[in-house]
Design an enzyme around this catalytic site. Structure first.
Site, PDB file in Angstrom:
ATOM      1  N   SER A 179       0.848  -1.188   0.000  1.00 23.63           N
ATOM      2  CA  SER A 179       0.000   0.000   0.000  1.00 23.63           C
ATOM      3  C   SER A 179       0.881   1.235   0.000  1.00 23.63           C
ATOM      4  O   SER A 179       2.067   1.178   0.354  1.00 23.63           O
ATOM      5  CB  SER A 179      -0.895   0.007   1.252  1.00 23.63           C
ATOM      6  N   TYR A 183      -3.114  -0.300  10.484  1.00 25.81           N
ATOM      7  CA  TYR A 183      -3.096  -0.682   9.072  1.00 25.81           C
ATOM      8  C   TYR A 183      -1.747  -0.332   8.456  1.00 25.81           C
ATOM      9  O   TYR A 183      -1.157  -1.131   7.714  1.00 25.81           O
ATOM     10  CB  TYR A 183      -4.233   0.032   8.324  1.00 25.81           C
TER      11      TYR A 183
END
Length: 249
Positions: free
Chosen positions: A140, A153
């Protein structure tokens, strides 16, 4: 170009009943691969398979190490080799760090990190014996950057980036190429709340040099490259597909 041709290869894509996983599955199929869709919901997988030419499905929980290994071993024995693995399964949870629920943190670790280890190890055991294989982990933009309310996250995606390097370090000598794709902000079900937030979208468009959200189809080229012979000497790399957001302050 034959260097990008995936004809005769089989690709397993985890978490591929929707969003990025489904888009990558379609792209790999278009490049010639026989695609295997994975998820926990068999009905959702069956519906998704209708959109991917020639796709088959295999339902198992990627967070369960024993279940993942059993499913991969059984598939290899009954159907054939998995030449390409795309570790795409993941989840998001947003809360201020001081209030972040411990159970949500644990779930993020299992879904975003342990799954990469579980399925990666299960597939690599077979790839090592064959002397070849491609593992593509979905990282990501948060592998490199942080934002408020998603610290756990961010931690998991940082771990995916480093686990990718570890896979390369251990397995490159056996003929495996292990790399990661790090998407920026894409219009997906995972980001639905952010896409609907006009203030956030305005901020994102100003913050991203490309000036817009990404479309999931724009990740396909990177995936096909990393899955194909074209990337035979690319290993341990995280490829950012983010409209330039990590390049600009």
């Amino acid at each position: 170009m034959q260097i990008f041709d995936l004809t005769g290869r089989r690709a397993l894509v985890t978490g591929s009943s929707q969003g990025i996983g489904l888009a990558l599955a379609k792209g790999l199929a278009e490049a010639g691969a026989a695609v295997v869709l994975n998820g926990r919901d068999e009905s959702k997988l069956a519906a998704a398979a209708k959109d991917v030419p020639g796709a088959t499905t295999i339902a198992f929980d990627v967070t369960d190490h024993a279940a993942a290994r059993a499913a991969i071993d059984a598939f290899e024995a009954s159907t054939g080799a998995i030449d390409i693995l795309v570790n795409n399964a993941g989840m998001q949870f947003r809360a201020p760090l001081e209030d972040f629920p411990a159970d949500a943190f644990a779930m993020l670790l299992q879904t975003n990190v342990a799954s990469v280890f579980n399925v990666g190890q299960a597939c690599a055991r077979h790839m090592i014996g064959r002397g070849s294989g491609k593992i593509i982990n979905i990282a990501s933009v948060q592998t490199a950057l942080a934002r408020p309310s998603i610290a756990p996250y961010t931690a998991t995606k940082g771990a995916v980036g480093n686990l990718t390097k570890g896979m390369c370090t251990d397995w490159a000598k056996y003929g495996l190429q292990c790399n990661a794709i790090a998407p920026g902000y894409f219009d997906t079900p995972l980001n639905a709340a952010l896409v609907a937030d006009k203030d956030f979208s305005a901020w994102l468009e100003k913050r991203t040099p490309a000036g817009r959200w990404g479309n999931v189809e724009e990740l396909v080229g990177a995936c096909v490259f990393l899955a194909s012979p074209a990337s035979s000497f690319v290993n341990g790399h995280t490829l950012y597909v983010d409209g330039g957001i990590t390049a600009s302050l």
